[in-house]
Scaffold this active site. Structure first.
Site, mmCIF file in Angstrom:
data_model
loop_
_atom_site.group_PDB
_atom_site.id
_atom_site.type_symbol
_atom_site.label_atom_id
_atom_site.label_comp_id
_atom_site.label_asym_id
_atom_site.label_seq_id
_atom_site.Cartn_x
_atom_site.Cartn_y
_atom_site.Cartn_z
ATOM 1 N N ASP A 47 15.563 -50.031 -7.423
ATOM 2 C CA ASP A 47 14.723 -48.927 -7.894
ATOM 3 C C ASP A 47 13.343 -48.922 -7.233
ATOM 4 O OD1 ASP A 47 13.929 -51.156 -9.270
ATOM 5 O OD2 ASP A 47 13.879 -50.210 -11.234
HETATM 6 C C1 LAN Z 1 10.294 -57.547 -12.799
HETATM 7 C C2 LAN Z 1 9.287 -56.495 -12.608
HETATM 8 C C3 LAN Z 1 9.776 -55.215 -12.031
HETATM 9 C C4 LAN Z 1 11.199 -54.918 -12.427
HETATM 10 C C5 LAN Z 1 11.621 -53.439 -12.244
HETATM 11 C C6 LAN Z 1 11.410 -52.916 -10.826
HETATM 12 C C7 LAN Z 1 10.797 -52.551 -13.175
HETATM 13 C C8 LAN Z 1 13.077 -53.314 -12.627
HETATM 14 O O1 LAN Z 1 13.489 -51.968 -12.606
HETATM 15 C C9 LAN Z 1 13.953 -54.247 -11.817
HETATM 16 C C10 LAN Z 1 13.551 -55.710 -12.061
HETATM 17 C C11 LAN Z 1 12.061 -56.009 -11.782
HETATM 18 C C12 LAN Z 1 11.886 -56.133 -10.290
HETATM 19 C C13 LAN Z 1 11.622 -57.335 -12.390
HETATM 20 C C14 LAN Z 1 12.556 -58.482 -12.482
HETATM 21 C C15 LAN Z 1 12.102 -59.716 -13.281
HETATM 22 C C16 LAN Z 1 10.618 -59.998 -13.131
HETATM 23 C C17 LAN Z 1 10.315 -60.276 -11.673
HETATM 24 C C18 LAN Z 1 9.877 -58.743 -13.605
HETATM 25 C C19 LAN Z 1 10.163 -58.362 -15.044
HETATM 26 C C20 LAN Z 1 8.448 -59.216 -13.573
HETATM 27 C C21 LAN Z 1 8.514 -60.706 -14.041
HETATM 28 C C22 LAN Z 1 9.994 -61.112 -13.999
HETATM 29 C C23 LAN Z 1 10.186 -62.565 -13.522
HETATM 30 C C24 LAN Z 1 11.655 -62.935 -13.685
HETATM 31 C C25 LAN Z 1 9.287 -63.511 -14.281
HETATM 32 C C26 LAN Z 1 9.639 -64.936 -14.119
HETATM 33 C C27 LAN Z 1 10.565 -65.353 -15.186
HETATM 34 C C28 LAN Z 1 11.733 -65.988 -15.036
HETATM 35 C C29 LAN Z 1 12.671 -66.001 -16.181
HETATM 36 C C30 LAN Z 1 12.139 -66.668 -13.789
#
Ligand code: LAN
Length: 729
Positions: free
Chosen positions: A458
Site C-alpha cells: 500500500d
Molecule cells: C507499520 C507502519 C505502516 C504500516 C502500513 C503501511 C500502514 C500498513 O498498511 C502495512 C504495514 C505497515 C508498513 C507497518 C507494519 C508494522 C510496523 C512496521 C508498523 C505498524 C509501524 C511499527 C510496526 C513494527 C512491526 C514495530 C516493531 C514491532 C515488532 C513486533 C517487531
C-alpha cells in the site's frame, strides 16, 4: 557529548536534570533522515533558528495570527492547508512523532548501555520525562502501548530504562512502579522479549529465556516452517536475537546492573530457579499463550538438544550464516534496518561480533538516532525511522481532492512533495535479493524512506497514485518517466495472493498455522503475512488509476488482478457491511479504503450491493453530533465500539470520505459530519490531537498525528467539489 553523559561505565556520575530548555531543540532533516539536536551553546542557537515545525513538534506556541474565519468547507480547507504547509520539512516530506508502542525505547536504551554508548544528559532527561509522563495514572506502571494497562513487559523494561538513564531507585515514581511490577509477579513473569533484553543486560540469567536457535536458519528453503517464510518483522527480530542468544552474551556488570537484580524481582536473585521460569508469564501479558507445539519444541531444545546434542560445529555454522544475514540487512539499509526492534538488536550483534570500535558499531550508533523523537512530554522512540513517504502521499492526495492543485498558491508545496517522492523511489532491487529472501522492490516506495528501503504494497500504491495525479496536473513536470511508473506497476503486480488479496511487505509465504510457533506472547497474528483489506484496496485504486492513463501497459494482467482483488474485497466484507482494519482503527479506516476502491472500478451506492451496505454501516454509526468515534478496543475485539471521548475528527473524515467516494445519496448526514470537522478547526487552521489513530498486531496502538490534517482536508475538499452550492454553516 560524553561530558555529563548518563551511564556508569567508568567514573562518571550519571547526570539527569528536571527538564531541558525546549527552545534549544532542533530537528534536522537530512534528506528525510530525521535527528534531534540540543544546542548547548548560544552561538549554535543563533546559527540554527528554531522552525515552526520544530516548535509545533515540541508543543511550543507558534504565535500564528488567526485566519479569516471559514464560512465554507473550502475556506476551511485553505485554512487547514495554510497551517499544514508550515509543517512540511525542507526535503519536501511531512514528518511527525510516531509513538505509541512502549517496548521500543527499552531496546534502544539497553543497546546503548550494553555497547557503552554515552547517553547525553539532555536525552536522558527527556527520556525520563517521557516515561514519567506516560506512566499509568493509577498504578504507575507501563503497558504494551500508551493507552494500555500496565504489564510486566512494559513495566519491567521501562523501569530498566529509567535506571539506565540515571533515575535513582528510591525516586517516588520508581517505588510506585516497582510496587505494580512486583504485584504482577516481577521480572520472572516477563514475556520472552523482555527476558531476552534482561539477560543481554545481565539482569537475568540466560536460562530464563526460551530457545532462539540460529540453527533454524540452516533449514532448507522447502521446509514449511523455515524462517524466511515468517512475517518480515518476526524473522528479522528472530535473526538478530538468535545470534545473541546462541552466544549467551552478556554486558559487563556495573553497579546499576547489580542493583537492578535486587529491584526487579520478587524473589531473592541468587536463589531464582531461572530455567524453571522460562514459561512463567503474568496473566496480563499473555495475549497469545504459547501453543503446545511450541512448548514441546522448547522442552526438547532445552532438555535434550542444547545440553546433549547441539554440535559445536553446527552452532558455529548457524551463527556464521545468521551473522551474514545480519550483515546483509545492515548493508542493504545502510544500517537503518527494518524497524527499531531489529535495528537495535543488530547494533548489539555488531558490537559482539566486530568489537567496540568497529565501523559497523559506529554506524549503528549514528543510525539509531533516527528512531528518536522529542515532543512536549519528552523523548520517545518512533515505530519506524519516520512516516515520510506515507504521510507525504496522503498530503498530496488530500490537496488533489480539494481541486486546489492548480492553484499557484499551493504549487511550491506540492512541487516539493513531488520532488520528495521522486527522490525516494527505489530504483533497484536489493543486492542478492534471493539470498537474503527479500521481495522485489524496484520502482516501489517504502513507508518511511529509501534508506530503510522496504517496499510495502500500500505504500507503493499511495505514493504511485500521488505521483500520477500530480504529474497529470497542468503545471507540474514529469519527474518520473513512464518506465519508472511501469517499474512500480511491475512490482505491485507481484503482491497478489491466489485468492486475490494482498498483504503488506510480501505475499504470504506460509499459512496461519505458523502462529503455533509464535513465541512473543504479547502479540497476535505476527508470524506470517495476512490478507489485508486496506492493502488490497489501495493496490486496486492505484492499478485502476494507472490503467486510465496507460490503458495499454499490461492491461490484461491488471484486469485480472483487479477482478480477483475486488472479488476478495467483497468476500472480506462482514455481514454488517463493514471491513476489519488492521493498521488503522478499525472498521472506519478499512471501510474508507474499501469504498474508495469499489468506486475506483465504478461500483457505488447506486449500482453495488457491497458499496451500499458499506455506506449503510457508516450511516448506522454516525453520532448525534454528526461525527464518528471508533475506539481502539475494536481492533482487539473485532466489534465496532465507540470511544469514550466522543466524536473524533479523523474518524469522521474517514467515514465521510468513504461515503462520498461511494456517492452515498444522504447529503444531510454528510453535511452534519462536515460541519463537525469545520467546528473543530482552530482559528489558526489546525486541528488538535485527539485519540490515537493506528494499530498493529491487533493489540498495539500507534499514533499518526498527520492524519488529523490530511483526512479532514481531504473530506472537506471533496465535499466542496461535489456540492459547491451546499451551505454547511
Ligand atoms: C507499520 C507502519 C505502516 C504500516 C502500513 C503501511 C500502514 C500498513 O498498511 C502495512 C504495514 C505497515 C508498513 C507497518 C507494519 C508494522 C510496523 C512496521 C508498523 C505498524 C509501524 C511499527 C510496526 C513494527 C512491526 C514495530 C516493531 C514491532 C515488532 C513486533 C517487531
Amino acid at each position: 557529548d560524553v561530558h555529563g553523559a548518563a551511564n556508569d561505565h567508568g567514573a562518571k556520575r550519571p547526570r539527569i536534570e528536571d527538564r531541558t530548555d525546549y527552545s534549544r531543540w532542533r530537528m534536522r532533516d537530512d534528506e528525510s533522515r530525521q535527528t534531534w539536536h540540543y544546542l548547548e551553546s548560544d552561538d549554535e542557537l543563533k546559527a540554527w533558528p528554531q522552525t515552526a515545525a520544530d516548535k509545533y513538534f515540541l508543543g511550543l506556541p507558534l504565535d500564528l495570527p488567526d485566519l479569516p474565519p471559514a464560512k465554507t468547507p473550502l475556506d476551511s480547507v485553505r485554512n487547514g492547508l495554510e497551517f499544514f504547509e508550515k509543517l512540511q520539512l525542507p526535503s519536501g516530506h511531512w514528518g511527525c512523532e510516531y509513538g505509541g508502542p512502549m517496548f521500543l525505547l527499552p531496546g534502544l536504551v539497553i543497546a546503548w548501555y550494553v555497547t557503552k554508548t554515552p547517553i547525553p544528559w539532555y536525552f536522558a532527561t527527556e527520556i525520563k520525562n517521557y516515561l514519567f509522563a506516560r506512566a499509568h495514572p493509577e498504578d504507575g506502571g507501563w503497558g504494551l502501548h500508551i493507552e494500555g494497562e500496565s504489564t510486566v513487559f512494559g513495566t519491567s523494561l521501562n523501569y530498566i530504562v529509567l535506571r539506565l538513564v540515571g533515575v535513582e531507585a528510591d525516586h517516588p515514581k520508581m517505588v510506585k512502579a516497582r510496587a505494580i511490577l512486583h504485584k504482577l509477579g516481577g521480572g520472572t513473569h516477563a514475556p520472552h522479549w523482555a527476558k531476552f533484553w534482561m539477560s543481554t543486560l545481565g539482569v537475568a540469567k540466560w536460562d530464563i529465556v526460551n530457545p532462539v536457535p540460529p540453527e533454524l536458519w540452516l533449514l532448507p528453503d522447502w521446509v514449511p516452517f523455515a524462517p524466511w517464510r515468517w512475517w518480515i518483522h518476526m524473522r528479522q527480530v528472530f535473526l538478530a536475537m538468535s545470534y545473541i542468544w546462541s552466544k549467551r552474551w552478556q554486558a559487563e556488570e556495573t553497579d546499576t546492573i547489580r542493583s537492578l537484580r535486587k529491584e526487579l524481582f520478587v524473589e531473592d536473585w541468587d536463589t531464582i530457579d531461572w530455567a524453571g521460569h522460562r514459561n512463567t508469564i503474568s496473566e496480563v501479558d499473555n495475549y497469545h499463550p504459547k501453543s503446545w507445539v511450541l512448548n514441546t519444541i522448547n522442552w526438547v531444545l532445552v532438555k535434550v538438544y542444547n545440553p546433549y546434542i547441539r554440535p559445536n560445529a553446527l552452532a558455529n555454522r548457524a551463527e556464521a550464516w545468521v551473522s551474514k544475514l545480519v550483515e546483509m540487512e545492515d548493508e542493504n539499509t545502510d544500517y537503518a534496518d527494518l524497524a527499531p526492534v531489529n535495528g537495535v538488536m543488530n547494533f548489539v550483534v555488531c558490537y559482539v561480533r566486530d568489537g567496540p570500535d568497529a565501523v559497523s558499531v559506529q554506524r549503528h550508533r549514528e543510525r539509531v538516532q533516527e528512531f528518536l523523537w522529542v515532543k512536549e512530554e519528552g523523548m520517545l522512540c518512533n515505530g519506524t525511522n519516520g512516516v515520510q513517504c506515507w504521510d507525504t502521499a496522503f498530503a498530496i492526495q488530500a490537496v488533489m481532492d480539494t481541486g486546489l492543485a492548480e492553484d499557484p498558491r499551493w504549487r511550491p508545496m506540492l512541487m516539493k512533495a513531488l520532488q520528495y517522492l521522486d527522490s525516494q523511489q527505489m530504483r533497484d532491487n536489493v543486492k542478492d535479493q534471493d539470498k537474503c529472501y527479500r521481495q522485489q522492490r524496484k520502482g516501489g516506495w517504502a513507508f518511511s524512506n529509501k534508506d530503510q528501503g522496504y517496499a510495502v504494497s500500500d505504500c507503493i500504491s499511495e505514493a504511485l497514485k500521488s505521483v500520477i495525479i500530480l504529474q497529470k496536473t497542468p503545471g507540474f513536470p514529469t519527474l518520473l518517466d513512464d518506465q519508472r511508473i511501469f517499474d512500480a506497476i511491475d512490482t505491485l503486480l507481484t503482491y497478489q495472493h491466489p485468492d486475490g488479496s494482498c498483504a503488506s511487505y510480501e505475499p504470504a509465504r506460509a499459512g496461519e498455522w505458523m502462529e503455533m510457533l509464535n513465541a512473543a506472547e504479547v502479540f497476535g497474528r505476527i508470524m506470517v503475512e495476512y490478507p489485508y483489506p486496506e492493502c488490497t484496496t489501495a493496490v486496486v485504486t492505484a492499478l485502476s488509476l494507472f490503467n486510465k492513463h496507460w490503458p495499454k501497459y499490461r492491461s490484461n494482467d491488471i484486469k485480472r488482478f483487479v477482478k480477483a482483488a475486488v472479488s476478495w474485497i467483497k468476500t472480506a466484507q462482514k455481514p454488517d457491511g463493514s471491513w476489519y482494519g488492521s493498521w488503522g482503527i478499525c472498521h472506519t479506516y478499512a471501510g474508507m479504503f474499501a469504498l474508495e476502491s469499489l468506486s475506483s472500478i465504478g461500483e457505488t451506492y447506486e449500482n453495488s450491493e457491497q458499496s451500499k451496505r458499506g455506506c449503510e454501516f457508516f450511516l448506522s454509526k454516525q453520532r448525534e453530533d454528526g461525527g464518528w468515534s471508533e475506539s481502539y478496543k475494536a481492533c482487539e475485539t473485532g466489534q465496532y465500539v465507540e470511544h469514550a471521548s466522543g466524536s473524533q475528527v479523523v474518524m469522521t473524515a474517514w467515514a465521510l470520505i468513504g461515503l462520498m467516494k461511494a456517492k452515498c445519496p444522504d447529503i444531510e448526514a454528510i453535511k452534519k459530519g462536515i460541519k463537525l470537522i469545520m467546528e473543530r478547526q482552530q482559528p489558526n487552521g489546525e486541528w488538535l490531537q485527539e485519540a490515537i489513530e493506528g494499530v498493529f498486531n491487533k493489540s498495539c496502538m500507534i499514533s499518526y498525528p498527520n492524519y488529523k490534517f490530511a483526512f479532514p482536508i481531504k473530506a472537506l475538499g471533496m465535499f466542496a467539489q461535489k456540492y459547491p452550492d451546499e451551505k454547511v454553516l
